[in-house]
Structures are given as structure tokens and as C-alpha cells.
Write an enzyme that holds these catalytic residues in place. Structure first.
Site, PDB file in Angstrom:
ATOM      1  N   GLU A 366       0.806  -1.221   0.000  1.00 43.15           N
ATOM      2  CA  GLU A 366       0.000   0.000   0.000  1.00 43.15           C
ATOM      3  C   GLU A 366       0.841   1.274   0.000  1.00 43.15           C
ATOM      4  O   GLU A 366       0.448   2.293  -0.571  1.00 43.15           O
ATOM      5  CB  GLU A 366      -0.955   0.002   1.191  1.00 43.15           C
ATOM      6  CG  GLU A 366      -2.049  -1.052   1.131  1.00 43.15           C
ATOM      7  CD  GLU A 366      -1.619  -2.427   1.625  1.00 43.15           C
ATOM      8  OE1 GLU A 366      -2.401  -3.391   1.494  1.00 43.15           O
ATOM      9  OE2 GLU A 366      -0.478  -2.541   2.158  1.00 43.15           O
ATOM     10  N   ASP A 423     -15.665 -10.925   8.543  1.00 43.37           N
ATOM     11  CA  ASP A 423     -14.198 -10.877   8.480  1.00 43.37           C
ATOM     12  C   ASP A 423     -13.561 -10.368   9.773  1.00 43.37           C
ATOM     13  O   ASP A 423     -12.390 -10.626  10.035  1.00 43.37           O
ATOM     14  CB  ASP A 423     -13.734 -10.002   7.317  1.00 43.37           C
ATOM     15  CG  ASP A 423     -13.800 -10.736   5.988  1.00 43.37           C
ATOM     16  OD1 ASP A 423     -13.871 -11.981   6.012  1.00 43.37           O
ATOM     17  OD2 ASP A 423     -13.787 -10.066   4.943  1.00 43.37           O
TER      18      ASP A 423
END
Length: 618
Positions: A366, A423
Site C-alpha cells: 500500500e 471478516d
């Protein structure tokens, strides 16, 4: 045996000496700065600006100029000295270094037209260089990108993220130069002057690595020639140097990082020592050569065209993001997309399928992704980097430097909040709105349906400066007609009456919880005003104050975000000047856990029933 020195090399050596003298004078006048790290890089900078790089000194925005990124931004004085040497700025301006009334700041920023990205937070320059090199490929230019780094900053993981990306993309127009002076701020660097260890790292990442004496001008020129001739992979020149070279009081010695020579005897002695290093010249100093001129059509602003949505249709905002990006990209080739191996979740893969040459995969890196976006934006592209919002926190220093640079980086973070469901908390961005709002020039957007998402994508693409859009995982109903207009800095009042007892302000998924609460309260004869706050920054303070006035001064916010820095704080700040406050902030107040989305919204106090309870609380 006498080694013959060419007239060109002699002239460049003298330029390097002048750069050292100018750096010493500037930092001593300022009383602060980094002359020692300028001195180690003097020959490198002289060779680049006066012999290697092709550019027009009077035209910083020329699309085909070779580009230079000073990743070791604390060496700014030698960059400014190089500009003075080639006539970009008057030499006397160097003595304004670090003054409030001068753009010659302690670390370079794009306030200066020859600076593409702000540097000084180490480990970022190569990431930006990747983006700048990718842009050359995008516009089919043969300009080259040079990034000057310090050996100390190669301890940063972002350097190796970008090194991997550059090798994967075969960026042979990218050349990194590492000033291996062996000294960091407080001690020797990790590898000191172990040049083969440095080279092994870069070669392991697929780079062409060249080891040289960084004070040997001919060796520098030869290495730059070799880098230009190398095809299919990027080149790194590892230049062994001495920190403080040329000044005996500091050369190779610890304790001189960030320390200027005192004006007076100390500075004068150093300058005298440097002046003694000038060599006879047989020809005038070399000057930069212009790049190959290429005429390109003027860019055209794109439009989305008719939107394909029907009222009541269920579409996730993350999917609408991908659709809008692809349609906008069809109309404007400046639009590019960057991804971190989640394109099939952010739906940026819709863009990739249509425009693979303008889609840049950074894999799970990222920092490199946002850094590359910075470089692309600096050279005229309109980059949209996207990933899960939670993972943008890894790249926050790059986001901060994008804001300092005021670059057109258009970020999108998906899968935000507890509404992503099973999640669990590692994937749930619950601080991203606060993170983005903390930078004063980032537009922060949070649409609730497909139409508002697409309209805002078009708006953010052409709004100058950085922007962030938060998108959601769940499908949500389309509530806006395709002719509805959305402006950055606006909001929508979805329900209102003359008898509203409170205003409920939501964003994204909580807009629909507020609408359910409206229906439940309406059935009991209680009216509330419902606001879709799709723009948190800038924010429509006037409209929020008006809502407060017309609903008894009662404001309730509801957000799929932690307490600090999100919708509640944004609204509270907006209305405070008019004497109003947020009565109740419904938000996620603890670390969440896995579960079904609806269960989690209710468990953490941001579902419709909690809104009803907050309104009924007197």
C-alpha cells in the site's frame, strides 16, 4: 602514472565544489540545515543537473523534461544550489534558505515548480519515482526519472516495496542513486560502506546495480551512461561517498548530521578549504540539453454519461466506484487506477479489463501504491488508488505527504466499518474518516448509494488536490434519481417536515438505518429530519445549522466508525459556531468482533432501533 582528466570532468568537478560552497553558505546563513549530507552528494548532483539530465531550465512543466526526486530531502540546499548553477533561481536567493518568507524550505515542497513531490519523510522518493516513470510510459515520453536517496533510508520497507514494483514493471527509465556515505543521524548506517552487501540487496530485487566511487566524476558519468543503455529493468547506482566530503572538520565524522557551520571563522575556514579544491578548466561548464519535443493533444475532461441505475435497485457503493472509474477512464486518458491485489473486491478490476495499460498493480504494497499515485499525479495523471480502507492506514505517511504536496491523488477505501460482517475487526476500517479529515486539504466523501457514488467520483476526479472516498461492502438500495446533482461540500436532506423533533445525520450504510428509524417514528406520530452527510470535508455547515434550528436544536449522529474524528466530530465542529452541539453520537464504541452485518450494526449501537431510542430520549 599520471591520470588524464577530460576538460568536461574538470568543469563538473568545479561545479561540485561550487555546490558545496553554496550549501555551506546557505545553511550557515540559516543557522540550521544539513551541509554534511549535501557535501557527500555534490559530484552526483553536479553530474545529473549539468551533464546527464535533459530538460529546459525555463520550463519546469515541460512534459518531456527528465525528472529528479530528492528522496533525501534534508539535502535540499544542494538541490537549490544546482538550480542556481543552471540559472533556474538567482544565486542570492540561496541565502533565504528556511526563512518564513522564502519557498526554499528546509525540505523541498511543490511550492517550487521544479519539485514534483514533497520529500523529507524518508523512504518515499523511490515510490514517487516509480509513479513518475509509469507516467512516462503512459504519455509515451522518453524522459528519464532520477531518484537520489540516502543509504540510511534504505532501512525503510517502502523502499523495497517500490523496488519490487519497479522491477516487476521493467521500469528501465528509472534510475536510483544511493548516496552511501555510511552515516545516519545518530550512528553508522546498517551496512556502512559494505558496497557488495548493498548491491546484493538490489540485485535480489531484480535491479541492475552499479557500484562506484561517488566522488569520481568520470565513474559517475560512466554509470549514468550504463543506466541509460540498460533495457528491461531499473538501475541503481550505489555511490560510495564521504559525509562532509571536502571539509576536514566534518568529513567522515559523526555528530555533524543536521548541524550548520557557524558563521564567521568556522564557515570561512571551510569555504577557504573548498576554494582550494578548484581545478583549472579548459572549457566552460556544461549546460543541460533540452529533451526531444513531442506535441500532444490537450487533455479533455471526461463525463460519466447516463447512469445505468433504477430506484430501489441494490448495488454496493464499492461496485459503483469501479463502474464509474471505468466509464470516466473511457473519456479521459489521464484517469489511471492503482491496486494492491484487491481489485476484485474494490471493483477497480472493471477499469483493468478495459484499460490494462493504465492499470498499475502494486500487489500487497500500500505504501508503494500511494507513493506511485503521488508521482503519477505530479506529472498530470489523475490516479485512483484503491484498497480496503483498513489497509490505507499502512500508507498514512504517504497520504500525509500527498496532502503536503497538494497532489491530485484520489483514494478510495472499501470494506469500511462493522457492516463488512464476518471478516472481523482486522478488516474493519473504523478510523479512516478521522485519519483523512486530519489533513486540512483532503476532501472526504462517504456516499450511500450507487448514484451518489458515481456522481461524486466525477466531482473528485476534477477537484484540485487530494480526495478520499469511503465505500461499503453491503449492497444498498439506490435512493437517488440519476439526474440528482452532488457537489463536494454538500449534503442531502432526505426527510423533513415542519414538526421535526430532531435531526439524524448519517453517512453510507447508516443513512438507511436512519430512514428505517424515520419510518418507525413516523408510525408513532413523531417526525425527524434525516440527513445524508455524503461530504464530511468540506462540510455544509450552513445546512446543518439550519437543520438544527428547524428541529428544536436536537442533532443526533450515527456512523459506522469509532467515536473520534468521524461524522459526530465533523457535525459538532460545523455547528459549534452557531451555539449548537451534537446531543447524541451513535458510533462503534469498542473493538468489534465477527458477525453478520445486521447483527453487528445492532450490537454496536448504530442500528435503526438505537436511533429510535436516541430520538425518544428527552
Amino acid at each position: 602514472m599520471t591520470v588524464q582528466t577530460s576538460p568536461r570532468v574538470s568543469a563538473l568537478k568545479n561545479i561540485a565544489t561550487r555546490l558545496r560552497i553554496d550549501s555551506v553558505r546557505a545553511t550557515s546563513e540559516a543557522g540550521t540545515g544539513h551541509p554534511s549530507t549535501c557535501c557527500s552528494a555534490a559530484e552526483i548532483v553536479a553530474a545529473l543537473f549539468c551533464a546527464e539530465m535533459r530538460y529546459v531550465p525555463t520550463d519546469p512543466r515541460n512534459e518531456d523534461n527528465d525528472r529528479f526526486v530528492l528522496s533525501k530531502g534534508h539535502a535540499a540546499p544542494i538541490l537549490y544550489a544546482a538550480w542556481a548553477e543552471v540559472g533556474i533561481i538567482p544565486r542570492e536567493h540561496l541565502l533565504t534558505l528556511r526563512r518564513l518568507d522564502s519557498d526554499l524550505e528546509g525540505h523541498p515542497t511543490p511550492r517550487l515548480p521544479w519539485v514534483d513531490v514533497a520529500t523529507g519523510s524518508l523512504g518515499q522518493g523511490l515510490c514517487a519515482g516509480v509513479g513518475i516513470a509509469l507516467n512516462a510510459r503512459r504519455i509515451k515520453s522518453d524522459y528519464r526519472t532520477y531518484v537520489l536517496m540516502g543509504d540510511g533510508e534504505t532501512a525503510e520497507g517502502s523502499v523495497w516495496e517500490s523496488a519490487a514494483v519497479a522491477a516487476a514493471d521493467s521500469l528501465d527509465s528509472l534510475c536510483a542513486i544511493v548516496d552511501v556515505n555510511g552515516l545516519g543521524q545518530s550512528r553508522a548506517t546498517q551496512l556502512d560502506h559494505n558496497m557488495e552487501a548493498h548491491a546484493a540487496r538490489w540485485r535480489g530485487f531484480g535491479w541492475n546495480a552499479i557500484v562506484i566511487d561517488g566522488h569520481d566524476m568520470q565513474a559517475i558519468l560512466d554509470a549514468l551512461d550504463q543506466a541509460r543503455a540498460t533495457q528491461g529493468r531499473p538501475t541503481v547506482i550505489l555511490a560510495r561517498t564521504v559525509k562532509g566530503q571536502g571539509i576536514s572538520i566534518m568529513a567522515g565524522k559523526q555528530g555533524w548530521h543536521g548541524k550548520a557551520l557557524k558563521k564567521g571563522d568556522e564557515m570561512d575556514a571551510a569555504i577557504k578549504e573548498l576554494e582550494a579544491q578548484f581545478v583549472p578548466e579548459e572549457e566552460s561548464a556544461p549546460r543541460p540539453q533540452p529533451p526531444r519535443h513531442v506535441t500532444r493533444p490537450a487533455p479533455k475532461r471526461g463525463t460519466l454519461g447516463p447512469l445505468p441505475y433504477q430506484l430501489g435497485e441494490s448495488v454496493a457503493t464499492r461496485e459503483a466506484y469501479g463502474s464509474a472509474l471505468a466509464r470516466l477512464g473511457a473519456a479521459d486518458d489521464r484517469i489511471v487506477a492503482l491496486d494492491a491485489d484487491v481489485g476484485n473486491s474494490t471493483f477497480s478490476d472493471k477499469f483493468e479489463k478495459q484499460f490494462p495499460d493504465r492499470f498499475y498493480q502494486h500487489y500487497i504494497a500500500e505504501q508503494a501504491m500511494i507513493g506511485s499515485a503521488m508521482g503519477l499525479a505530479a506529472r498530470g495523471a489523475i490516479p485512483f488508488p484503491s484498497t480496503f480502507a483498513a489497509f490505507l492506514t499502512r500508507a498514512y505517511d504517504f497520504i500525509r505527504m500527498s496532502a503536503i504536496s497538494n497532489l491530485n491523488v484520489k483514494m478510495a477505501g472499501s470494506h469500511a466499518g462493522v457492516s463488512i460482517g464476518e471478516d472481523g475487526p482486522s478488516q474493519m476500517a473504523l478510523e479512516d474518516l478521522a485519519m483523512m479529515r486530519a489533513q486540512p486539504n483532503i476532501a472526504v466523501l462517504y456516499p450511500c448509494d450507487a448514484v451518489s457514488t458515481e456522481k461524486l467520483i466525477e466531482q473528485m476526479a476534477y477537484r484540485p488536490g487530494p480526495a478520499y472516498m469511503r465505500t461499503s461492502r453491503p449492497k444498498t438500495p439506490v435512493i437517488y434519481g440519476t439526474d440528482e446533482a452532488f457537489e463536494i461540500g454538500g449534503l442531502k436532506v432526505l426527510r423533513r417536515s415542519d414538526a421535526d423533533v430532531a435531526t439524524v445525520v448519517g453517512g453510507g450504510v447508516t443513512v438507511f438505518e436512519a430512514l428505517q428509524a424515520y419510518d418507525a417514528l413516523k408510525a408513532r406520530g413523531i417526525n425527524i429530519r434525516v440527513v445524508d452527510l455524503y461530504s464530511l470535508q468540506p462540510i455544509d455547515a450552513g445546512a446543518l445549522i439550519d437543520c438544527a434550528k428547524k428541529s428544536g436544536g436536537r442533532l443526533i449522529t450515527v456512523e459506522d466508525h469509532y467515536h473520534g474524528g468521524g461524522i459526530g466530530d465533523a457535525v459538532a465542529e460545523a455547528v459549534a459556531g452557531a451555539g449548537y452541539t451534537v446531543e447524541r453520537r451513535l458510533c462503534v464504541s469498542e473493538i468489534p468482533r465477527s458477525g453478520m452485518p445486521d447483527e453487528l450494526l445492532d450490537r454496536y449501537g448504530i442500528s435503526a432501533r438505537h436511533i429510535v431510542a436516541a430520538v425518544n430520549r428527552s
